[in-house]
Design a protein around this motif. Structure first.
Motif, PDB file in Angstrom:
ATOM      1  N   SER A  97      30.758  18.791  34.166  1.00 39.79           N
ATOM      2  CA  SER A  97      30.491  20.202  34.476  1.00 39.79           C
ATOM      3  C   SER A  97      30.002  20.955  33.245  1.00 39.79           C
ATOM      4  N   GLU A  98      30.618  20.678  32.099  1.00 37.36           N
ATOM      5  CA  GLU A  98      30.190  21.332  30.864  1.00 37.36           C
ATOM      6  C   GLU A  98      28.799  20.864  30.441  1.00 37.36           C
ATOM      7  N   ILE A  99      28.522  19.589  30.643  1.00 36.26           N
ATOM      8  CA  ILE A  99      27.196  19.066  30.317  1.00 36.26           C
ATOM      9  C   ILE A  99      26.138  19.712  31.207  1.00 36.26           C
ATOM     10  N   LYS A 100      26.440  19.848  32.498  1.00 39.81           N
ATOM     11  CA  LYS A 100      25.505  20.507  33.422  1.00 39.81           C
ATOM     12  C   LYS A 100      25.218  21.935  32.987  1.00 39.81           C
ATOM     13  N   ASN A 101      26.249  22.678  32.641  1.00 43.82           N
ATOM     14  CA  ASN A 101      26.079  24.063  32.230  1.00 43.82           C
ATOM     15  C   ASN A 101      25.246  24.156  30.952  1.00 43.82           C
ATOM     16  N   TYR A 102      25.510  23.252  30.018  1.00 45.05           N
ATOM     17  CA  TYR A 102      24.740  23.188  28.773  1.00 45.05           C
ATOM     18  C   TYR A 102      23.264  22.930  29.072  1.00 45.05           C
ATOM     19  N   LYS A 121      21.607  23.371  31.861  1.00 49.14           N
ATOM     20  CA  LYS A 121      21.003  24.443  32.648  1.00 49.14           C
ATOM     21  C   LYS A 121      20.548  25.595  31.774  1.00 49.14           C
ATOM     22  N   ASN A 122      21.251  25.836  30.687  1.00 42.84           N
ATOM     23  CA  ASN A 122      20.983  27.014  29.860  1.00 42.84           C
ATOM     24  C   ASN A 122      20.221  26.713  28.571  1.00 42.84           C
ATOM     25  N   LYS A 123      19.909  25.472  28.300  1.00 41.41           N
ATOM     26  CA  LYS A 123      19.164  25.117  27.091  1.00 41.41           C
ATOM     27  C   LYS A 123      17.666  25.118  27.409  1.00 41.41           C
ATOM     28  N   LYS A 124      16.951  26.097  26.912  1.00 43.40           N
ATOM     29  CA  LYS A 124      15.548  26.307  27.281  1.00 43.40           C
ATOM     30  C   LYS A 124      14.672  25.120  26.953  1.00 43.40           C
ATOM     31  N   VAL A 142      18.973  11.580  25.477  1.00 48.55           N
ATOM     32  CA  VAL A 142      17.576  11.557  25.058  1.00 48.55           C
ATOM     33  C   VAL A 142      17.099  12.994  24.923  1.00 48.55           C
ATOM     34  N   ASP A 143      16.474  13.317  23.786  1.00 48.58           N
ATOM     35  CA  ASP A 143      16.241  14.717  23.420  1.00 48.58           C
ATOM     36  C   ASP A 143      15.242  15.443  24.305  1.00 48.58           C
ATOM     37  N   LYS A 144      14.369  14.702  25.015  1.00 49.35           N
ATOM     38  CA  LYS A 144      13.372  15.353  25.871  1.00 49.35           C
ATOM     39  C   LYS A 144      13.501  14.852  27.304  1.00 49.35           C
ATOM     40  N   PRO A 145      13.508  15.779  28.266  1.00 47.26           N
ATOM     41  CA  PRO A 145      13.570  15.362  29.670  1.00 47.26           C
ATOM     42  C   PRO A 145      12.357  14.516  30.046  1.00 47.26           C
ATOM     43  N   LEU A 146      12.557  13.614  30.980  1.00 47.59           N
ATOM     44  CA  LEU A 146      11.498  12.721  31.430  1.00 47.59           C
ATOM     45  C   LEU A 146      11.297  12.869  32.933  1.00 47.59           C
ATOM     46  N   LYS A 147      10.044  12.798  33.344  1.00 46.12           N
ATOM     47  CA  LYS A 147       9.729  12.977  34.764  1.00 46.12           C
ATOM     48  C   LYS A 147      10.315  11.844  35.593  1.00 46.12           C
ATOM     49  N   ILE A 207       3.702  16.217  42.780  1.00 42.90           N
ATOM     50  CA  ILE A 207       3.917  17.648  42.579  1.00 42.90           C
ATOM     51  C   ILE A 207       5.180  17.802  41.751  1.00 42.90           C
ATOM     52  N   TYR A 208       5.032  18.404  40.571  1.00 42.15           N
ATOM     53  CA  TYR A 208       6.161  18.568  39.657  1.00 42.15           C
ATOM     54  C   TYR A 208       6.913  19.863  39.961  1.00 42.15           C
ATOM     55  N   THR A 209       8.228  19.793  39.897  1.00 42.71           N
ATOM     56  CA  THR A 209       9.065  20.979  40.050  1.00 42.71           C
ATOM     57  C   THR A 209       9.957  21.122  38.822  1.00 42.71           C
ATOM     58  N   ASN A 210      10.335  22.336  38.527  1.00 43.10           N
ATOM     59  CA  ASN A 210      11.163  22.598  37.351  1.00 43.10           C
ATOM     60  C   ASN A 210      12.636  22.466  37.727  1.00 43.10           C
ATOM     61  N   ASN A 211      13.055  21.221  37.895  1.00 40.40           N
ATOM     62  CA  ASN A 211      14.442  20.915  38.237  1.00 40.40           C
ATOM     63  C   ASN A 211      14.945  19.819  37.319  1.00 40.40           C
ATOM     64  N   LEU A 212      16.219  19.903  36.979  1.00 36.83           N
ATOM     65  CA  LEU A 212      16.815  18.978  36.021  1.00 36.83           C
ATOM     66  C   LEU A 212      17.959  18.208  36.678  1.00 36.83           C
ATOM     67  N   ILE A 213      17.986  16.911  36.404  1.00 39.00           N
ATOM     68  CA  ILE A 213      19.002  16.026  36.965  1.00 39.00           C
ATOM     69  C   ILE A 213      19.627  15.218  35.840  1.00 39.00           C
ATOM     70  N   LEU A 214      20.925  15.228  35.739  1.00 39.16           N
ATOM     71  CA  LEU A 214      21.595  14.352  34.779  1.00 39.16           C
ATOM     72  C   LEU A 214      21.479  12.911  35.265  1.00 39.16           C
ATOM     73  N   HIS A 215      21.086  12.036  34.336  1.00 43.11           N
ATOM     74  CA  HIS A 215      20.926  10.620  34.697  1.00 43.11           C
ATOM     75  C   HIS A 215      21.745   9.785  33.724  1.00 43.11           C
ATOM     76  N   GLU A 216      22.799   9.162  34.243  1.00 46.70           N
ATOM     77  CA  GLU A 216      23.650   8.358  33.364  1.00 46.70           C
ATOM     78  C   GLU A 216      22.958   7.081  32.910  1.00 46.70           C
ATOM     79  N   SER A 217      22.044   6.569  33.684  1.00 48.45           N
ATOM     80  CA  SER A 217      21.180   5.469  33.261  1.00 48.45           C
ATOM     81  C   SER A 217      21.959   4.344  32.595  1.00 48.45           C
ATOM     82  N   VAL A 218      21.940   4.279  31.264  1.00 49.05           N
ATOM     83  CA  VAL A 218      22.594   3.178  30.538  1.00 49.05           C
ATOM     84  C   VAL A 218      23.922   3.589  29.924  1.00 49.05           C
ATOM     85  N   SER A 219      24.445   4.743  30.307  1.00 50.79           N
ATOM     86  CA  SER A 219      25.714   5.221  29.727  1.00 50.79           C
ATOM     87  C   SER A 219      26.891   4.666  30.530  1.00 50.79           C
ATOM     88  N   ARG A 220      27.232   3.426  30.239  1.00 43.62           N
ATOM     89  CA  ARG A 220      28.327   2.715  30.898  1.00 43.62           C
ATOM     90  C   ARG A 220      29.227   2.099  29.839  1.00 43.62           C
TER      91      ARG A 220
END
Length: 288
Positions: free
Chosen positions: A254-259, A261-264, A155-160, A181-194
């Motif tokens: 690991s590559e997805i996490k790095n991507y 982390k660095n995509k503004k 999904v192209d935009k992160p969701l809270k 309280i919102y923090t600027n942290n990102l978590i990969l969520h596999e959600s429906v990717s099964r």
């Protein structure tokens, strides 16, 4: 007290814990894994856990931080989402009010849990009298929608998403309806990717099983890396919440996490974060 306590729900997708546990292990003071005593889902269906998983868990837990919490988490008179909320409440009560109560699902992988903990520590004063000062702490999901032959659709935009609270008066899953309280942290969520079979099982047994829109699965099956740009509105309840997908050509976590982390564009700017938190502060200013 004032410890970092992390809770996971062990269910049919338990194998994903091998990805979800390592990112939080070092910075957590204690980790709790909750599972139903009869290995039942919130819909009452039985699942099995390979004994080798518990062998892996024992070998992984080198600092002896992990406690398995077993209880009756399925009541047939409750809906799936009510059983979901009930189990999370029981788990957080087990984890101990007065600590940071962080709940992470098995398909959620923190990119930088140490930073999330550092952000939490700025609000430790809310642990002094949590019942009088209820808050919840949010981060943002990068939602992996589907694995393709060579990569992922996301999904192209992160969701809270809410991950922590000081007081577990949950109203719907792990949401308490208190000030966020919102923090600027990102978590990969596999959600429906099964796999399709695993996704169908999840859709029948998770907390949202009564809410899934009828067109969701057909679209999920049809979309891939060659045609995703021809579709829109992908969310399983209110389709327009996941408006568009993007593609990243790897399936390596690991590559997805790095991507990510660095995509503004996947991170909330300081001004947006400020105004979100100001809005929440003002909204709850006159509430007791």
């Amino acid at each position: 007290m004032k410890k970092i306590h992390v809770g996971f729900l062990l269910s049919y997708d338990y194998e994903l814990l091998k990805l979800a546990l390592p990112p939080v292990y070092k910075a957590a003071d204690r980790i709790f894994l909750a599972h139903d005593k009869d290995f039942r889902t919130w819909n009452g269906k039985n699942f099995t856990v390979d004994p080798n998983f518990f062998i892996w868990l024992k070998e992984f837990d080198v600092d002896h931080k992990i406690e398995i919490y077993t209880d009756n988490f399925y009541l047939p008179e409750l809906s799936t989402i009510e059983n979901d909320t009930r189990e999370r409440t029981m788990l957080s009560e087990k984890m101990g009010i007065g600590n940071w109560l962080i709940q992470v699902d098995s398909d959620e992988y923190f990119i930088d849990f140490e930073k999330f903990v550092s952000d939490l520590r700025k609000f430790d004063h809310y642990l002094d009298n949590p019942e009088k000062n209820k808050i919840q702490i949010a981060a943002f999901w990068l939602i992996i929608y589907k694995y393709t032959n060579e990569g992922i659709l996301y999904v192209d935009k992160p969701l809270k998403a809410v991950f922590a609270t000081n007081y577990p008066n949950y109203k719907y899953a792990r949401r308490t309806n208190e000030r966020v309280i919102y923090t600027n942290n990102l978590i990969l969520h596999e959600s429906v990717s099964r796999s399709e079979a695993d996704l169908r099982f999840k859709l029948e047994n998770w907390g949202h099983n009564k809410d899934v829109n009828k067109d969701f699965l057909n679209k999920w099956v049809a979309v891939d890396e060659t045609n995703y740009m021809n579709y829109e509105n992908f969310y399983y309840i209110e389709p327009e919440r996941w408006k568009k997908l993007e593609y990243f050509p790897t399936k390596n976590i690991s590559e997805i996490k790095n991507y990510a982390k660095n995509k503004k564009s996947l991170h909330l700017g300081k001004s947006k974060l400020f105004f979100r938190n100001f809005g929440q502060w003002f909204k709850f200013l006159f509430k007791k």
